[in-house]
Every structure is written in structure tokens, then in C-alpha cells.
Design an enzyme around this catalytic site. Structure first.
Site, PDB file in Angstrom:
ATOM      1  N   GLN A   1      -7.547   1.897 -17.412  1.00 12.75           N
ATOM      2  CA  GLN A   1      -8.411   1.020 -18.209  1.00 12.75           C
ATOM      3  C   GLN A   1      -8.596   1.559 -19.630  1.00 12.75           C
ATOM      4  OE1 GLN A   1     -12.627   1.401 -17.473  1.00 12.75           O
ATOM      5  NE2 GLN A   1     -12.947  -0.800 -17.613  1.00 12.75           N
ATOM      6  N   GLY A   2      -8.232   0.768 -20.629  1.00 16.40           N
ATOM      7  CA  GLY A   2      -8.382   1.193 -22.019  1.00 16.40           C
ATOM      8  C   GLY A   2      -9.542   0.494 -22.706  1.00 16.40           C
ATOM      9  N   TYR A   3     -10.731   1.062 -22.583  1.00 17.02           N
ATOM     10  CA  TYR A   3     -11.926   0.470 -23.190  1.00 17.02           C
ATOM     11  C   TYR A   3     -12.476   1.378 -24.300  1.00 17.02           C
ATOM     12  CZ  TYR A   3     -12.881  -3.427 -19.960  1.00 17.02           C
ATOM     13  OH  TYR A   3     -12.854  -4.590 -19.262  1.00 17.02           O
ATOM     14  N   SER A   4     -13.096   2.520 -23.876  1.00 15.04           N
ATOM     15  CA  SER A   4     -13.776   3.399 -24.831  1.00 15.04           C
ATOM     16  C   SER A   4     -12.821   3.946 -25.875  1.00 15.04           C
ATOM     17  CB  SER A   4     -14.396   4.593 -24.094  1.00 15.04           C
ATOM     18  OG  SER A   4     -15.402   4.169 -23.241  1.00 15.04           O
TER      19      SER A   4
ATOM     20  N   GLU B   1     -17.674  -4.105 -11.586  1.00 14.25           N
ATOM     21  CA  GLU B   1     -17.762  -2.653 -11.521  1.00 14.25           C
ATOM     22  C   GLU B   1     -19.169  -2.236 -11.106  1.00 14.25           C
ATOM     23  OE1 GLU B   1     -16.866  -0.763 -15.251  1.00 14.25           O
ATOM     24  OE2 GLU B   1     -16.507   1.182 -14.345  1.00 14.25           O
TER      25      GLU B   1
ATOM     26  N   ASN C   1     -26.920   5.529 -18.535  1.00 11.70           N
ATOM     27  CA  ASN C   1     -28.183   5.138 -17.912  1.00 11.70           C
ATOM     28  C   ASN C   1     -29.235   4.758 -18.954  1.00 11.70           C
ATOM     29  OD1 ASN C   1     -26.741   5.685 -15.645  1.00 11.70           O
ATOM     30  ND2 ASN C   1     -28.327   6.930 -14.658  1.00 11.70           N
ATOM     31  N   GLU C   2     -29.068   5.263 -20.184  1.00 16.14           N
ATOM     32  CA  GLU C   2     -29.970   4.825 -21.254  1.00 16.14           C
ATOM     33  C   GLU C   2     -29.744   3.331 -21.546  1.00 16.14           C
ATOM     34  OE1 GLU C   2     -28.279   7.661 -21.343  1.00 16.14           O
ATOM     35  OE2 GLU C   2     -29.837   9.199 -21.516  1.00 16.14           O
TER      36      GLU C   2
END
Lengths: 399, 382
Positions: free
Chosen positions: A128-131, A246, A385-386
Site C-alpha cells: 500500500q502506497g499512502y504515507s 481497515e 490515536n490522536e
């Protein structure tokens, strides 16, 4: 209101138990119990993938016409609970649970015919290429560009934290096809062959010495426009759809299996004349975590019921993510305190299940520190989580 | 009341800080760890030249006559550098044990060499079944004519594998948990019957499991009084634990500073992360945890050589408990605030986090020290 399964569901549960009994080998179980990373190693994952595929259970949520099992949410819940209890591997999600559903929902018939069978057969391995280096929580600011050239795109940029890019032959990417309007509006969803000229993969070692993630570089990579899923600018919609996949899911049973592993470890760990199970502080910490896992299990069932009724999950999907990730962290932290002086032990060899002989005489001790260290990532990946708490707060405050 | 450093302490602090800055950058540390032994003999000689290996020993023994506050100053500064040399094991554990319990012959034989950097030593007092408790001793030492015979095993011996000399606690009388009947022995590592299984720690140090099988030692291998070694061991462990608290404070300060820098520099959603209130509050908590640990590390240093055992144990246990808890919080949050890059091996953040994690597992965990602290309450009036 009750927690009982129907007769049909109980029959399914028996099928799952039979399957696990015949297919889950002691070697696979041991490999799972000695895995300190998010996913099991590729050889273990591939073997389990093949066994599930032979049974027709690899893609529980895909429609039957594409080779899926079309399970109900309750069936999925039953499978996950039995698999966790038995100590089965989880499947690597990037193909079956991530890009697969996006192709089914937004892809053309030609794309479905091309990619879906190869996901099931195991011929293709996806990442997966996201960030990107400058785009983490603020994903919409991503800069990897796809510029049209004839029938193709030319892709330039880089993707970060790409799990299993060193194994994958395909990557699904969010790329920028336009810088007009809102940042989200210029993003497209593109499938790229990892063997294309111009792609390079640099490993990133985690603080525990494990290699699970990578940085992927694209230097004038030529990608057919036909590899785009949906329209130009529809990438953000695909990504949101995928993120919901997800975030949903069943985690409590894996956590309960961890609770039981820790109880077993406390029984096996001597403490003077007694064992650690008699240590009141540790025992009560474990009990308090078990109570939270139990609560999570019921919450997951409530969310599944909502999904079954066709209602979209609200703040719950964010709540579930915060809860399972922080429980996982608390459990691995407790494991460190059970390990005591051996919480500082570091076994450099990988994979742990392939090592013969163990320095401390108990192979479980080799997994505890890297597991604790790597699990810090659980509150960072798939939306920190923030960010999740921002979402929960927004929905709670109605602001 | 005076928390200021003496002129000598200030000079010591400056020299250690300068050493860390010039010779122990993150990249230099990586090269040092690539040595087969996992640390640098060259750096070790530098430590000796600068007198750091002689710091906590009496002038009568050839040392610099430093006390626990001097050690605090040195370890806090070294904590920022994440040093991997066997300073705690050789100097603060084995060395202090020899200095405190050894006779003149033993000190002459070992201590001078140790201070000059020619001898590495380790203290082997923990056993698997006893976990963090030094009074659980199953290893036995029996008198055979003029000599001793030792059998048993010791766990998690810090820098035990590279040590030339092992100081080992063994039972000369009584049953495993009795305070009486524990004695200390000096064992050259090449003595037949000594076997060591080395292992690495998560923060780049070395340790070992030690097995003693029919190890034959001369009568003069006994260090200190027969049957009365536990209090010596506990005194040494407390002083060293106080030093680990200082090391943890050094690591926490560095981590808080590095994280604050990152939040100022990293932008998401068009503004620096430092602009988000939830992250500001997290930084505030990291800072408070560090100061909490610092105050108690000072308290522990001030009482680490106290004649009053209960006072010493309360101070050290309070500090080690807090260092463990604060270190865990600061380490975890530094990683969280860095996001993905915090998990990678490439940044120092993860290495500070691992050091803080390992420090808690050494010389008594936070849990163990909390139990000991609770067992030594200040009497309630009335």
C-alpha cells in the site's frame, strides 16, 4: 437481546473448528506465537493463504461471483474468534482486504477480471502506497505526482512505511493528478507494477531490528492510465472506503488469546518458591486488561449488528481502533514486566521461529521485547490515536 | 539547602558533556557498537585517562574519592550519549563491591587494574528464580579443605561475558531466601568450570547467563565476611541503582528536548505539530515526568551511602520506581509524537526509548522497588 448464535451459525462454527483442526499445523502455530511483527513472515502467510483459498475462505467479504465467501458479519466474527483461539495466522490484508474490495467497488470489469483471481491464487502480492515523508496524519497533502503522457502516467515521488514492499510485485498508490481545488480532489488511485523501471525499494529497519516496512521511490515510472481505479480525482473516495474496511474488524479474540498467553507465562515463570501467577499486582493488572478485552468483544458484536442492519458505523470504528491498539500495547507492556530482568533481552536472529536453540531456555522470552517495541506502532498506523480521538470528540461534541 | 554543583562537579559535568558531544554522536555510537565486543576498548581507555573509572573510589584505594553525587553528574551526562561501555558493571557494581568488601590484598590485586582500564569485572548476584531479589541465592559454596567449591547459576549478569573477573554471591549457609549465609567470591573468568552464555540487551549492552560447575577456588577468593555478604551486595546495588536513575534522567532530558525540536519543525495540516494543544499537553507531561524522576534521583544520590539502611533503601527505591515509570512514559510518548519515524532504527529516539526500557529491567524494576518502598514506611504518629 442475547448472545446466542443461531443453529446455522453453530453449524458454521463447527465447520471452522474442523477446518482449523485439520489445516492449522503445529509449525504454523509456533510461527505465529513467535512473531514479533504486525504481520507474519511471507512464507507463513503464503501457506495459510493457500490453505484458506483451497477451502474458499480466503476472501470472506467478497461476493461469491469473484471467488469470495460472502460471509455475514456474524460468520466473520465466528471465524475470527475461532482462528484467534486456535492461534492461526492472520492473512496479509493488502490484497484481500484492502485493494480487493476497492477493485470490486470501483474497478472496471476488465480490472476485476485481471486482478481479483491473482489475489486469490497468491500470484500477486500487494503493498500500500499512502504515507509520504511529508504526509502522515495529513494524508491529503501527499505530493507523489502522476502526470499524463500519451496513454500513460509518469509517476514521480516517494512513499513511506510501505509494509512488505520488499515482497510485493504490485503497489496501490494514492497519487496527485491535479493540484486544483481542495487537496483531496486532486488525488487518484493507481495500481503500479513493482517491476516497472524507475521503482526502487529501501528497507527501513524498526527499533527492534525487524524489517517489515520500506520506503519506495518512483523516478519517472511509466504506468498505463488503464491502471487507474475509478475516475481521476476519485482516489480520496476509494481511500476512505478502504480505511473503513481497515478500521472495522474483529480484534478482541486475538487480544483474549494474548491474555491467555500471558497467564500461561505467569504460571511458567518461577518467583522464589512460588510462580508469578501468585504475584497479586501482576495478576490484577492482567485481570483488569481482560475485563477491557471482554468489553471490547461485546462492543465489536454491537458494531457488527449495526453493520448487519445496514447502518454505517459512526464513532465506533475510531473507538475500536483506539481500544484494540492501546490494549495490545498494555498487554505487551505487561509481558515485559512478567519477563522481569529479561525484558532487556535482545535476540538478533530472525525469523524467531527459524532459530534453533534458545539462549534463555524459553523461546517465548525472545519475542517479548521486540513485540513490545514494535507494538508502539499500533497507536500510530491506520490513523494515529490522536486523529482517532479528534474524530470521536467531533462526533461526541456534535461540533 | 543547596542544589548547586561544586566547582569540581561542574568541571566533571563539562568534560563528560564535551566527550559525549565530540566522541559519542549517534553515528559514532553506531560504529562503536559494530565492534565484535559491542563496545570500544579505545573509549574505555579514554574513560580511564579521564579518571572516570576511578571516580567513586576512596583516595586511600587509589581513587578520586568521589561520592554518589559525583556519580550522578557523570551518569546523567553519559545517559544523554547512550554509552555502551561497561562502566556500570565494572566500576559501580564489581568495582564498588571490591572496594567495599575486599581486603587490602584483593584491592591491590584487582582494583588498581580496574581503575586503569586494564581489568573488566562484573557482579553476578541475581538468580532466575529470585528475579530482581539479591537475597534469593541457591548457588552454593562449600569449603573443601583450604579451598572452595562453587556450584549453581546466575542470571542476567551485566557485561558478564567480557569480564575478566566475576564477583559472585553464593550460599555458604542456610536456605535460598535467608539473608544470613550469603558470601561473595572473586572468580577469574578463566577458572575451569565457569561457563557463560552471552546475550545482547535491547539497548546495546552485553549480558550473560553464568553457570558454575565444580568451580574450585583458593580460600582467599572469599571477599568480605563469610555468611555476611548480603548487606554488602545490597549497599553496592543501591548505589548503582541510584546511578541508573541519573542515567535515566539524562536519557529523558535528551528525549524531551529532541521531541520538542521535532514538534516545532514538523508540519501537518499547514501548521507545526507544536501548535496542537493535545501535543503541547503531552510535552508538558513528559517534562513533568522527567523532573519528577530528577528530584528523586538527587534524593537517591544524597542517601546512597547513608549509614541508615532504611533511609537509603527508601530513597533509592523511590527513585528507581519513579525512573522506571517516568522513563516508560517519556520513552513511549517520544515515539508516539514522532509518529512512524519514531519506530525506525534510524533515529536516536528509538534508542533512547530502548535504553529507558532496559534501565527499568536492571537492578530492580519499578514494581520491585515499589514493593520494597512500601515495606519501609515512615512510622505514623499516634
Amino acid at each position: 437481546m442475547d448472545l446466542q448464535f443461531s443453529a446455522e451459525e453453530r453449524a458454521f462454527q463447527r465447520d471452522v473448528r474442523e477446518f482449523l483442526e485439520s489445516e492449522l499445523t503445529p509449525e504454523l502455530k509456533r510461527a505465529v506465537s513467535l512473531t514479533p511483527t504486525v504481520f507474519v513472515e511471507k512464507d507463513i502467510a503464503d501457506e495459510w493463504h493457500a490453505r484458506l483459498n483451497r477451502r474458499g475462505w480466503l476472501a470472506p467479504l467478497w461476493p461469491k461471483q469473484y471467488g469470495g465467501a460472502e460471509w455475514t458479519p456474524v460468520q466473520q466474527f465466528i471465524y475470527e474468534s475461532e482462528a484467534a483461539r486456535a492461534g492461526a495466522p492472520t492473512t496479509i490484508p493488502m490484497g484481500v482486504r484492502m485493494v480487493g474490495p476497492v477493485i470490486i467497488r470501483f474497478g472496471s470489469e476488465a480490472q476485476k477480471a485481471c486482478y481479483l483471481p491473482r489475489i486469490l491464487s497468491g500470484e500477486d502480492t500487494w503493498c500500500q502506497g499512502y504515507s509520504e515523508p511529508g504526509s502522515g496524519s495529513d494524508l491529503a497533502s501527499l505530493k507523489t505526482r502522476a502526470e499524463p503522457e500519451g496513454e500513460d502516467y509518469l509517476v514521480n515521488g516517494t512513499k513511506l512505511w510501505t509494509t512488505h514492499a520488499h515482497y510485493a510485485n504490485w503497489i496501490f498508490c494514492l497519487v496527485r493528478t491535479s493540484s486544483e481545488g481542495r487537496p483531496q480532489a486532486g488525488i487518484s488511485f493507481l495500481l503500479i507494477d513493482m517491476n516497472s523501471p524507475g521503482i526502487s525499494v529501501t528497507p527501513i529497519r524498526s527499533l527492534s531490528g525487524d524489517h517489515e516496512v520500506n520506503q519506495v521511490f518512483f523516478d519517472n515510472v511509466r504506468v498505463p492510465q488503464a491502471n487507474r481505479i475509478g475516475d481521476e480525482g476519485q482516489g480520496w473516495t476509494c481511500a476512505k472506503f478502504l480505511l473503513e474496511h481497515e478500521r472495522g474488524g474483529v480484534f478482541s479474540h486475538r487480544l483474549m488469546a494474548m491474555v491467555q498467553e500471558l497467564r500461561r507465562l505467569m504460571i511458567d515463570t518461577p518467583d522464589g518458591e512460588a510462580t508469578l501467577l501468585e504475584d497479586a499486582r501482576l495478576r490484577e493488572r492482567l485481570a483488569a486488561l481482560e475485563v477491557r478485552v471482554l468489553s471490547l468483544e461485546i462492543t465489536e458484536m454491537r458494531v457488527l449488528s449495526k453493520l448487519r442492519a445496514g447502518d454505517p458505523p459512526g464513532a465506533e470504528s475510531s473507538m475500536l481502533k483506539v481500544e484494540w491498539s492501546e490494549l495490545q500495547q498494555a498487554l505487551t507492556e505487561l509481558a515485559m514486566d512478567i519477563a522481569g530482568p529479561y525484558a532487556q533481552f535482545f535476540e538478533p536472529g530472525r525469523p524467531l521461529y527459524a532459530l534453533a536453540g534458545h539462549t534463555l531456555g524459553d523461546e517465548r522470552l525472545a519475542r517479548i521485547p521486540p513485540d513490545y517495541l514494535n507494538t508502539r506502532a499500533a497507536s500510530i498506523f491506520a490513523g494515529t490515536n490522536e486523529i482517532q480521538r479528534n474524530i470521536i470528540a467531533r462526533l461526541t461534541l456534535g461540533a | 539547602m543547596d542544589f548547586s554543583l561544586t566547582e569540581e562537579q561542574r568541571l566533571l559535568q563539562e568534560s563528560v558533556q564535551r566527550f559525549v558531544q565530540d566522541s559519542y554522536s549517534f553515528e559514532q555510537r553506531r560504529a562503536i557498537m559494530a565492534n565484535p565486543e559491542g563496545f570500544s576498548r579505545e573509549v574505555w581507555s579514554q574513560f580511564a585517562e579521564m579518571g572516570w573509572l576511578a571516580l567513586p573510589f576512596d583516595e586511600a584505594d587509589g581513587g578520586l574519592g568521589g561520592g554518589p553525587v559525583d556519580t550522578l553528574v557523570m551518569l546523567e551526562a553519559l545517559g544523554e550519549g547512550l554509552v555502551v561501555e561497561p562502566l556500570v558493571a565494572t566500576v559501580l557494581l564489581a568495582g564498588r563491591a571490591l572496594a567495599q568488601a575486599g581486603d587490602d590484598t584483593q584491592k591491590a590485586e584487582w582494583l588498581a587494574a580496574l581503575m586503569e582500564g586494564r581489568l573488566l569485572a562484573a557482579l553476578a548476584v541475581y538468580e532466575r528464580r529470585g528475579r530482581h531479589a539479591p537475597d534469593w541465592v541457591e548457588t552454593r559454596a562449600a569449603r573443601v579443605g583450604d579451598s572452595w567449591r562453587l556450584d549453581g547459576s546466575k542470571s542476567a549478569v551485566l557485561h558478564g561475558a567480557c569480564a575478566d573477573l566475576l564477583l559472585v554471591s553464593a550460599r555458604t549457609a542456610g536456605s535460598p531466601e535467608e539473608p544470613k549465609g550469603i558470601s561473595l567470591f572473586a572468580i577469574p573468568a578463566d577458572t575451569p568450570g565457569v561457563s557463560r552464555t552471552p546475550w545482547q540487551t535491547i539497548d546495546g549492552l552485553q549480558a550473560c547467563e553464568l553457570t558454575l560447575e565444580a568451580v574450585k577456588l583458593p580460600g582467599e577468593a572469599l571477599v568480605g565476611e563469610q555468611d555476611d555478604g548480603l548487606w554488602q551486595v545490597e549497599t553496592v546495588l543501591d548505589e548503582a541503582a541510584a546511578a541508573l536513575c541519573a542515567e535515566a534522567v539524562g536519557a529523558m532530558s535528551a528525549l524531551t528536548r529532541i521531541t520538542a525540536d521535532y514538534l516545532r519543525q514538523r508540519k501537518q495540516f499547514g501548521q507545526p505539530l507544536a501548535a496542537f494543544q493535545v501535543l503541547q499537553h503531552r510535552m508538558a507531561d513528559m517534562s513533568m515526568e522527567t523532573e519528577r524522576a530528577r528530584s528523586l534521583a538527587i534524593l537517591a544520590a544524597l542517601y546512597a551511602r547513608s549509614e541508615d539502611t532504611a533511609t537509603r533503601e527508601r530513597a533509592v527505591s523511590a527513585a528507581k520506581f519513579q525512573a522506571g515509570r517516568s522513563g516508560r512514559f517519556v520513552g513511549q510518548q517520544a515515539v508516539q509524537l514522532h509518529g512512524g519515524i519514531g519506530i525506525s532504527d534510524e533515529l536516536s529516539v528509538g534508542h533512547y526509548f530502548k535504553r529507558l526500557t532496559a534501565l527499568d529491567a536492571r537492578l530492580g524494576s519499578a514494581d520491585w522497588h515499589l514493593t520494597r518502598f512500601a515495606a519501609r514506611p515512615v512510622a505514623v504518629a499516634g
